[in-house]
Design a protein around this motif. Structure first.
Motif, PDB file in Angstrom:
ATOM      1  N   THR A  32       0.822  -1.213   0.000  1.00  0.00           N
ATOM      2  CA  THR A  32       0.000   0.000   0.000  1.00  0.00           C
ATOM      3  C   THR A  32       0.851   1.256   0.000  1.00  0.00           C
ATOM      4  O   THR A  32       0.319   2.363  -0.043  1.00  0.00           O
ATOM      5  N   ASP A  33       2.161   1.085   0.033  1.00  0.00           N
ATOM      6  CA  ASP A  33       3.089   2.211   0.060  1.00  0.00           C
ATOM      7  C   ASP A  33       3.617   2.443  -1.359  1.00  0.00           C
ATOM      8  O   ASP A  33       4.355   1.598  -1.892  1.00  0.00           O
ATOM      9  N   PRO A  34       3.251   3.528  -2.016  1.00  0.00           N
ATOM     10  CA  PRO A  34       3.734   3.762  -3.383  1.00  0.00           C
ATOM     11  C   PRO A  34       5.250   3.928  -3.458  1.00  0.00           C
ATOM     12  O   PRO A  34       5.864   3.605  -4.464  1.00  0.00           O
ATOM     13  N   TYR A  35       5.867   4.403  -2.386  1.00  0.00           N
ATOM     14  CA  TYR A  35       7.317   4.599  -2.369  1.00  0.00           C
ATOM     15  C   TYR A  35       8.035   3.256  -2.493  1.00  0.00           C
ATOM     16  O   TYR A  35       8.978   3.107  -3.278  1.00  0.00           O
ATOM     17  N   SER A  36       7.593   2.257  -1.712  1.00  0.00           N
ATOM     18  CA  SER A  36       8.206   0.931  -1.779  1.00  0.00           C
ATOM     19  C   SER A  36       7.951   0.274  -3.136  1.00  0.00           C
ATOM     20  O   SER A  36       8.810  -0.445  -3.671  1.00  0.00           O
ATOM     21  N   TRP A  37       6.756   0.507  -3.701  1.00  0.00           N
ATOM     22  CA  TRP A  37       6.453  -0.098  -5.001  1.00  0.00           C
ATOM     23  C   TRP A  37       7.326   0.486  -6.098  1.00  0.00           C
ATOM     24  O   TRP A  37       7.781  -0.227  -6.979  1.00  0.00           O
ATOM     25  N   LYS A 161      22.904  -1.356   0.786  1.00  0.00           N
ATOM     26  CA  LYS A 161      23.439  -0.349  -0.123  1.00  0.00           C
ATOM     27  C   LYS A 161      22.563  -0.214  -1.367  1.00  0.00           C
ATOM     28  O   LYS A 161      22.289   0.893  -1.843  1.00  0.00           O
ATOM     29  N   LEU A 162      22.098  -1.365  -1.899  1.00  0.00           N
ATOM     30  CA  LEU A 162      21.260  -1.326  -3.083  1.00  0.00           C
ATOM     31  C   LEU A 162      19.899  -0.703  -2.796  1.00  0.00           C
ATOM     32  O   LEU A 162      19.382   0.084  -3.590  1.00  0.00           O
ATOM     33  N   LEU A 166      18.033   2.527  -4.631  1.00  0.00           N
ATOM     34  CA  LEU A 166      16.674   2.460  -5.163  1.00  0.00           C
ATOM     35  C   LEU A 166      15.780   3.487  -4.493  1.00  0.00           C
ATOM     36  O   LEU A 166      14.849   4.014  -5.123  1.00  0.00           O
ATOM     37  N   ALA A 167      16.036   3.781  -3.228  1.00  0.00           N
ATOM     38  CA  ALA A 167      15.234   4.785  -2.527  1.00  0.00           C
ATOM     39  C   ALA A 167      15.444   6.174  -3.127  1.00  0.00           C
ATOM     40  O   ALA A 167      14.494   6.962  -3.249  1.00  0.00           O
TER      41      ALA A 167
END
Length: 438
Positions: A32-37, A161-162, A166-167
């Motif tokens: 439900t978290d668009p950031y993680s998706w 680190k990866l 991606l964040a």
């Protein structure tokens, strides 16, 4: 950096079949978290594990990430195809291609598929944003729970680190690359009237006053194009000849240019002219425009195999000459000439001039032939080729020359000497002047 391909390998390892693109069959977990998706979206695009199954569809790129970015901003993932096409300024087909890639990569699954029933209410598909199981395994993310309801609780040290990289990518908004040039980067012409010899933009400089006075300058001038007139390609040549045929051939005036260009394509490719095509079509029998109900079909029947029969240019020239001199074209070339009518009346002065010409061109007849000669039967077999060509040139320039020769030589020998075409043209041209004689 963690190597994505250590366990799964590169190229095509991440591809979800159509049967597994549903909430009930997927192996991923709903987020439900668009950031993680978006972190998972960037991982799929940068890992090289996914390749589209369709060879003619667009590849994974900036447009895919832009569409995913729009989906991540929706509270309910129920996007309309037309809405995404307007928002992304692309075609509906492009949106469908990229949504299909997101489903194949395991990032989107159907909760319910939209309806496209004609005449009914159309409903958009409802999706769930999921994170593939391969993403959790590649980064070492630990989860608790079962199935779709799994939740992350930690990550392995080698994946930190990866996940940080991606964040950073997920936090940045991806923009469509601009196609317009950057302002100030183009060519600039300095303003005149100032005392400075340099441009304010420091890009171009004006010539000195000495060079301006002498007319010489080092400023580059625009090169003139040496390109000549545009040459027609094979298709253009076909259409050009079809237009010429329809314009000049009476019984083809109701035909279609495209259809005639296709029928006469072999002739056009071989370098034929429209006169040669007309001669080949009317070689054996004339064509009455009133009877040509299907001009293109008649043309196709008449031209069948002629490009092979008359492949050489010399053969085509002979064919055109024979067509022009053929008596089969008599009905059309003899417009207004009635052969059943009596001989054309000529003046005594014209007859005397004709006899004088023949007396010069051929020797005097023998005594026993005087009676026959006086009757007007002259022998044209004794004329040389140069004399025949001279007669034809005179007849082509002066129709009255042909009219005066007919009573002297007769119709048969006159046509043998001057050809049917010249005689018929002269008779048609002289018709108003000799209307009383027909």
């Amino acid at each position: 950096m963690y190597e994505y391909s250590d366990e799964l390998g590169r190229g095509g390892a991440l591809r979800v079949l159509a049967a597994a693109q549903w909430v009930s069959t997927t192996t991923g977990r709903i987020t439900t978290d668009p950031y993680s998706w978006m972190q998972a979206v960037h991982w799929v695009g940068g890992s090289g594990l996914y390749t589209p199954s369709s060879t003619h569809s667009p590849k994974w790129g900036a447009t895919t990430v832009l569409i995913a970015q729009e989906l991540s901003a929706l509270t309910e993932c129920r996007p309309g195809i037309d809405y995404l096409a307007r928002k992304m300024k692309c075609s509906v087909r492009t949106v469908k291609y990229h949504l299909g890639m997101l489903r194949e990569a395991g990032l989107l699954v159907y909760r319910s598929k939209g309806t496209r029933t004609a005449g009914g209410v159309r409903q958009a598909s409802v999706y769930e944003r999921v994170i593939p199981l391969e993403f959790d395994e590649a980064l070492g993310i630990r989860t608790v729970g079962e199935g779709l309801e799994r939740r992350p609780v930690g990550i392995a040290e080698e994946g930190r680190k990866l996940i940080g990289k991606l964040a950073k990518k997920a936090s940045r908004k991806v923009r469509r690359p601009s196609k317009t040039p950057v302002s100030g980067r183009g060519r600039c012409t300095p303003m005149q009237g100032g005392t400075s010899t340099s441009s304010p933009t420091a890009i171009s400089t004006s010539p000195s006053e000495t060079k301006l006075a002498s007319g010489s300058t080092s400023c580059p001038t625009q090169k003139k194009s040496n390109r000549g007139p545009q040459q027609l390609n094979k298709i253009g040549r076909r259409y050009q000849m079809a237009s010429e045929l329809i314009t000049n051939v009476p019984w083809l005036q109701r035909a279609s240019v495209a259809r005639v260009s296709w029928i006469a394509r072999h002739c056009a490719d071989a370098g034929w002219t429209w006169q040669e095509v007309q001669a080949a079509a009317e070689e054996h029998s004339p064509i009455d425009p009133a009877e040509a109900r299907r001009p293109s079909g008649l043309l196709a029947h008449r031209l069948k195999g002629v490009h092979v029969l008359y492949a050489a240019p010399a053969a085509r020239r002979l064919m055109v000459t024979a067509w022009e001199d053929s008596r089969a074209q008599e009905h059309f070339r003899h417009a207004g000439y009635d052969q059943a009518a009596g001989p054309v009346a000529v003046t005594d002065t014209a007859l005397e001039a004709m006899r004088t010409i023949h007396a010069v061109l051929q020797p005097a007849p023998a005594a026993e032939d005087c009676t026959e000669h006086e009757a007007g039967s002259l022998n044209i077999e004794t004329l040389t080729r140069a004399e025949v060509l001279e007669h034809r040139a005179l007849a082509a320039d002066d129709p009255e020359y042909v009219i005066t020769m007919l009573p002297v030589l007769g119709d048969r020998d006159t046509r043998r000497l001057l050809t049917h075409r010249i005689v018929d043209q002269a008779l048609v041209a002289a018709r108003p002047a000799h209307a009383n004689a027909f």
